[in-house]
Design a protein around this motif. Structure first.
Motif, PDB file in Angstrom:
ATOM      1  N   GLY A  16       0.814  -1.201   0.000  1.00 58.91           N
ATOM      2  CA  GLY A  16       0.000   0.000   0.000  1.00 58.91           C
ATOM      3  C   GLY A  16       0.850   1.253   0.000  1.00 58.91           C
ATOM      4  N   PRO A  17       0.216   2.434  -0.053  1.00 57.36           N
ATOM      5  CA  PRO A  17       0.965   3.682  -0.099  1.00 57.36           C
ATOM      6  C   PRO A  17       1.773   3.906   1.176  1.00 57.36           C
ATOM      7  CG  PRO A  17      -1.331   4.008  -0.733  1.00 57.36           C
ATOM      8  CD  PRO A  17      -1.241   2.642  -0.149  1.00 57.36           C
ATOM      9  N   VAL A  18       2.998   4.426   1.006  1.00 56.76           N
ATOM     10  CA  VAL A  18       3.823   4.848   2.132  1.00 56.76           C
ATOM     11  C   VAL A  18       4.293   6.263   1.861  1.00 56.76           C
ATOM     12  CG1 VAL A  18       4.610   2.497   2.617  1.00 56.76           C
ATOM     13  CG2 VAL A  18       6.004   3.986   1.188  1.00 56.76           C
ATOM     14  N   SER A  19       4.637   6.979   2.912  1.00 58.61           N
ATOM     15  CA  SER A  19       5.169   8.329   2.760  1.00 58.61           C
ATOM     16  C   SER A  19       6.437   8.297   1.921  1.00 58.61           C
ATOM     17  CB  SER A  19       5.470   8.937   4.125  1.00 58.61           C
ATOM     18  OG  SER A  19       6.232  10.131   3.984  1.00 58.61           O
ATOM     19  N   ALA A  20       6.554   9.227   0.988  1.00 61.47           N
ATOM     20  CA  ALA A  20       7.762   9.305   0.171  1.00 61.47           C
ATOM     21  C   ALA A  20       9.000   9.519   1.024  1.00 61.47           C
ATOM     22  CB  ALA A  20       7.622  10.434  -0.850  1.00 61.47           C
ATOM     23  N   HIS A  21       8.831  10.145   2.172  1.00 59.21           N
ATOM     24  CA  HIS A  21       9.979  10.419   3.036  1.00 59.21           C
ATOM     25  C   HIS A  21      10.405   9.203   3.847  1.00 59.21           C
ATOM     26  CE1 HIS A  21      10.155  14.696   2.139  1.00 59.21           C
ATOM     27  NE2 HIS A  21       8.836  14.669   2.132  1.00 59.21           N
ATOM     28  N   ASP A  22       9.671   8.101   3.713  1.00 57.08           N
ATOM     29  CA  ASP A  22      10.030   6.874   4.414  1.00 57.08           C
ATOM     30  C   ASP A  22      10.775   5.892   3.511  1.00 57.08           C
ATOM     31  OD1 ASP A  22      10.000   5.213   6.749  1.00 57.08           O
ATOM     32  OD2 ASP A  22       8.386   4.015   5.864  1.00 57.08           O
ATOM     33  N   LEU A  23      11.067   6.287   2.281  1.00 60.67           N
ATOM     34  CA  LEU A  23      11.705   5.354   1.359  1.00 60.67           C
ATOM     35  C   LEU A  23      13.156   5.072   1.699  1.00 60.67           C
ATOM     36  CD1 LEU A  23      10.409   6.450  -2.173  1.00 60.67           C
ATOM     37  CD2 LEU A  23       9.492   4.698  -0.649  1.00 60.67           C
ATOM     38  N   GLY A  24      13.876   6.054   2.240  1.00 61.89           N
ATOM     39  CA  GLY A  24      15.299   5.866   2.507  1.00 61.89           C
ATOM     40  C   GLY A  24      16.075   5.659   1.231  1.00 61.89           C
ATOM     41  N   ILE A  25      17.125   4.842   1.315  1.00 64.23           N
ATOM     42  CA  ILE A  25      17.942   4.540   0.143  1.00 64.23           C
ATOM     43  C   ILE A  25      17.187   3.578  -0.763  1.00 64.23           C
ATOM     44  CG2 ILE A  25      20.043   3.359  -0.616  1.00 64.23           C
ATOM     45  CD1 ILE A  25      21.446   4.499   1.839  1.00 64.23           C
ATOM     46  N   LEU A  85       4.003 -13.122  -3.091  1.00 58.44           N
ATOM     47  CA  LEU A  85       5.367 -13.376  -2.621  1.00 58.44           C
ATOM     48  C   LEU A  85       6.027 -12.083  -2.171  1.00 58.44           C
ATOM     49  CD1 LEU A  85       7.885 -15.272  -2.375  1.00 58.44           C
ATOM     50  CD2 LEU A  85       8.381 -14.679  -4.763  1.00 58.44           C
ATOM     51  N   TYR A  86       5.884 -11.026  -2.971  1.00 61.54           N
ATOM     52  CA  TYR A  86       6.536  -9.758  -2.642  1.00 61.54           C
ATOM     53  C   TYR A  86       5.938  -9.135  -1.385  1.00 61.54           C
ATOM     54  CZ  TYR A  86       8.416 -10.086  -7.403  1.00 61.54           C
ATOM     55  OH  TYR A  86       9.047 -10.504  -8.548  1.00 61.54           O
ATOM     56  N   GLU A  87       4.643  -9.295  -1.192  1.00 62.29           N
ATOM     57  CA  GLU A  87       4.021  -8.792   0.038  1.00 62.29           C
ATOM     58  C   GLU A  87       4.630  -9.461   1.266  1.00 62.29           C
ATOM     59  OE1 GLU A  87      -0.081  -9.626  -0.547  1.00 62.29           O
ATOM     60  OE2 GLU A  87      -0.286  -8.221  -2.225  1.00 62.29           O
ATOM     61  N   THR A  88       4.763 -10.774   1.220  1.00 63.93           N
ATOM     62  CA  THR A  88       5.323 -11.507   2.354  1.00 63.93           C
ATOM     63  C   THR A  88       6.790 -11.134   2.573  1.00 63.93           C
ATOM     64  OG1 THR A  88       3.817 -13.341   1.899  1.00 63.93           O
ATOM     65  CG2 THR A  88       5.689 -13.805   3.331  1.00 63.93           C
ATOM     66  N   LEU A  89       7.530 -11.007   1.496  1.00 66.70           N
ATOM     67  CA  LEU A  89       8.937 -10.599   1.607  1.00 66.70           C
ATOM     68  C   LEU A  89       9.058  -9.232   2.254  1.00 66.70           C
ATOM     69  CD1 LEU A  89      10.289 -11.824  -1.834  1.00 66.70           C
ATOM     70  CD2 LEU A  89      11.190 -12.531   0.390  1.00 66.70           C
ATOM     71  N   SER A  90       8.215  -8.299   1.862  1.00 70.33           N
ATOM     72  CA  SER A  90       8.281  -6.958   2.435  1.00 70.33           C
ATOM     73  C   SER A  90       7.960  -6.972   3.924  1.00 70.33           C
ATOM     74  CB  SER A  90       7.323  -6.026   1.686  1.00 70.33           C
ATOM     75  OG  SER A  90       7.446  -4.699   2.136  1.00 70.33           O
ATOM     76  N   ARG A  91       6.938  -7.739   4.291  1.00 71.17           N
ATOM     77  CA  ARG A  91       6.573  -7.807   5.712  1.00 71.17           C
ATOM     78  C   ARG A  91       7.683  -8.429   6.556  1.00 71.17           C
ATOM     79  NH1 ARG A  91       1.406  -9.610   3.521  1.00 71.17           N
ATOM     80  NH2 ARG A  91      -0.128  -7.930   3.734  1.00 71.17           N
ATOM     81  N   THR A  92       8.342  -9.457   6.028  1.00 73.62           N
ATOM     82  CA  THR A  92       9.306 -10.192   6.843  1.00 73.62           C
ATOM     83  C   THR A  92      10.692  -9.547   6.858  1.00 73.62           C
ATOM     84  OG1 THR A  92       9.785 -11.660   4.970  1.00 73.62           O
ATOM     85  CG2 THR A  92       8.127 -12.389   6.549  1.00 73.62           C
ATOM     86  N   THR A  93      11.052  -8.810   5.823  1.00 75.50           N
ATOM     87  CA  THR A  93      12.393  -8.194   5.773  1.00 75.50           C
ATOM     88  C   THR A  93      12.394  -6.728   6.160  1.00 75.50           C
ATOM     89  OG1 THR A  93      12.212  -7.533   3.434  1.00 75.50           O
ATOM     90  CG2 THR A  93      13.060  -9.759   3.903  1.00 75.50           C
ATOM     91  N   GLY A  94      11.230  -6.080   6.111  1.00 76.68           N
ATOM     92  CA  GLY A  94      11.172  -4.650   6.387  1.00 76.68           C
ATOM     93  C   GLY A  94      11.610  -3.784   5.225  1.00 76.68           C
ATOM     94  N   VAL A  95      11.851  -4.371   4.064  1.00 70.76           N
ATOM     95  CA  VAL A  95      12.225  -3.610   2.879  1.00 70.76           C
ATOM     96  C   VAL A  95      10.958  -3.241   2.117  1.00 70.76           C
ATOM     97  CG1 VAL A  95      13.437  -3.699   0.655  1.00 70.76           C
ATOM     98  CG2 VAL A  95      14.474  -4.730   2.690  1.00 70.76           C
ATOM     99  N   HIS A  96      10.793  -1.948   1.807  1.00 65.70           N
ATOM    100  CA  HIS A  96       9.692  -1.548   0.943  1.00 65.70           C
ATOM    101  C   HIS A  96       9.935  -2.113  -0.455  1.00 65.70           C
ATOM    102  CE1 HIS A  96       8.076   1.116   3.919  1.00 65.70           C
ATOM    103  NE2 HIS A  96       9.113   1.935   3.900  1.00 65.70           N
ATOM    104  N   ILE A  97       8.910  -2.696  -1.053  1.00 65.08           N
ATOM    105  CA  ILE A  97       9.009  -3.215  -2.415  1.00 65.08           C
ATOM    106  C   ILE A  97       7.995  -2.485  -3.278  1.00 65.08           C
ATOM    107  CG2 ILE A  97       8.722  -5.218  -3.912  1.00 65.08           C
ATOM    108  CD1 ILE A  97       9.602  -6.973  -1.553  1.00 65.08           C
ATOM    109  N   ILE A  98       8.481  -1.882  -4.343  1.00 65.65           N
ATOM    110  CA  ILE A  98       7.638  -1.196  -5.316  1.00 65.65           C
ATOM    111  C   ILE A  98       7.597  -2.068  -6.561  1.00 65.65           C
ATOM    112  CG2 ILE A  98       7.381   0.854  -6.769  1.00 65.65           C
ATOM    113  CD1 ILE A  98       8.956   2.368  -4.535  1.00 65.65           C
ATOM    114  N   ALA A  99       6.412  -2.507  -6.948  1.00 64.69           N
ATOM    115  CA  ALA A  99       6.262  -3.330  -8.144  1.00 64.69           C
ATOM    116  C   ALA A  99       5.786  -2.455  -9.298  1.00 64.69           C
ATOM    117  CB  ALA A  99       5.293  -4.472  -7.892  1.00 64.69           C
ATOM    118  N   SER A 100       5.933  -2.968 -10.510  1.00 56.24           N
ATOM    119  CA  SER A 100       5.675  -2.159 -11.695  1.00 56.24           C
ATOM    120  C   SER A 100       4.654  -2.814 -12.606  1.00 56.24           C
ATOM    121  CB  SER A 100       6.980  -1.938 -12.475  1.00 56.24           C
ATOM    122  OG  SER A 100       7.574  -3.178 -12.816  1.00 56.24           O
TER     123      SER A 100
END
Length: 325
Positions: A16-25, A85-100
């Protein structure tokens, strides 16, 4: 189904949407699961989801430990994108994933998108691609025959190396119209002529600052990166770590980055490795998602890149590009 509504200054992720300022590197052009269309049905190809998850989880955790916070899976619709798969990966690793969303080049399109039910068969027009891609932003990305999930964070497309085909021009124009209609950026992988391909996208009246021109560390792009930056588009130096006959090596890439910075275009550069987490049906890139952070940025700093410019390239520029407008 994940909420696809977008708040101001936000970016669409698979959760879902996240703040642009929370993207980090941000790594702006990577592939988590890359599957040559059809390989998933080949008898010699294994698609063990638990094994794929374990490999990707390890690689994303390495990226996070190196300082990375967000990764963009820029493969589009039909090259392995696996949203659950990407949803679960994002939840478990804490890495934001942007799909296209998006697709291309033409050789990777299924027949349905090349010869719809017309007599004689004709390529899809740009408006049909635009509608297809835009709905993946406004209604959510499709999980075939199941449901729609989170909104796509960008639209991406690619042209053939020997020159853009008519179908690929429809893809590029459809991608640009999607960007104009939905506010997500467009990422193009140019074919034979980066500037001509950029002109096709800009002809659809989207601001240059909403466009990422990738692959500008290809050897046949000599001198093009500066002109792309002058036109206001983002310069994708996105095969960092690759050393082959088609691309610059990292020493040459570093020189290109510093040339752009010296010319005043630090605000137009984005870096990535086109790394592949798991490849099916083709060769893995063998470059890690963390390579830019662990190896290339130190190399640039040894040549005079400042901390401020490093932050601009790794954090500020991707944030500006990916924010839905």
């Amino acid at each position: 189904m994940t909420d696809t509504t977008t708040s101001p200054a936000s970016v669409n992720t698979v959760l879902g949407p996240v703040s642009a300022h929370d993207l980090g590197i941000v790594a702006v052009h990577e592939a988590l699961l890359s599957v040559v269309p059809g390989a998933q049905f080949a008898p010699d190809i294994t698609m063990d989801r638990a094994e794929i998850f374990a490999v990707l989880s390890d690689k994303l955790n390495d990226f996070r430990q190196a300082g990375g916070r967000t990764i963009v899976d820029s493969t589009g619709m039909f090259h392995g994108r696996d949203l659950p798969l990407y949803e679960t990966l994002s939840r478990t690793t804490g890495v934001h994933i942007i799909a296209s969303t998006g697709m291309g080049p033409e050789e990777n399109l299924g027949g349905y998108f090349l010869t719809p039910q017309t007599n004689p068969p004709t390529p899809w027009p740009a408006e049909k691609f635009a509608d297809l891609f835009s709905r993946e932003v406004t209604d959510g990305m499709v999980v075939p025959r199941l449901e729609r999930r989170a909104a796509a964070g960008l639209v991406t497309t690619t042209a053939a190396r020997d020159g853009m085909t008519p179908t690929e021009e429809s893809l590029f124009r459809g991608a640009a119209r999607t960007a104009a209609a939905t506010g997500v950026p467009v990422s193009i992988r140019y074919g034979a002529d980066a500037l001509a391909d950029l002109d096709i996208v800009l002809d659809e009246k989207i601001p240059a600052g909403r466009v990422l021109v990738g692959g500008l560390d290809r050897k046949d792009a000599a001198g093009v990166a500066l002109e792309v930056a002058r036109r206001g588009a983002f310069v994708g130096i996105d095969h960092v770590g690759t050393d082959d006959e088609d691309h610059l090596n990292d020493a040459e890439r570093a020189a290109l980055v510093m040339e752009l910075v010296t010319a005043g275009f630090a605000g137009r550069i984005v870096l990535s490795s086109n790394a592949i987490g798991v490849a099916k049906g083709h060769q893995d890139s063998r470059v890690s998602f963390a390579h830019v952070l662990t190896t290339f940025i130190p190399q640039l700093k040894s040549q005079g890149l400042t901390e401020a410019d490093a932050g601009r390239i790794l954090i500020d520029n991707p944030r500006e590009l990916l924010t839905v407008r």
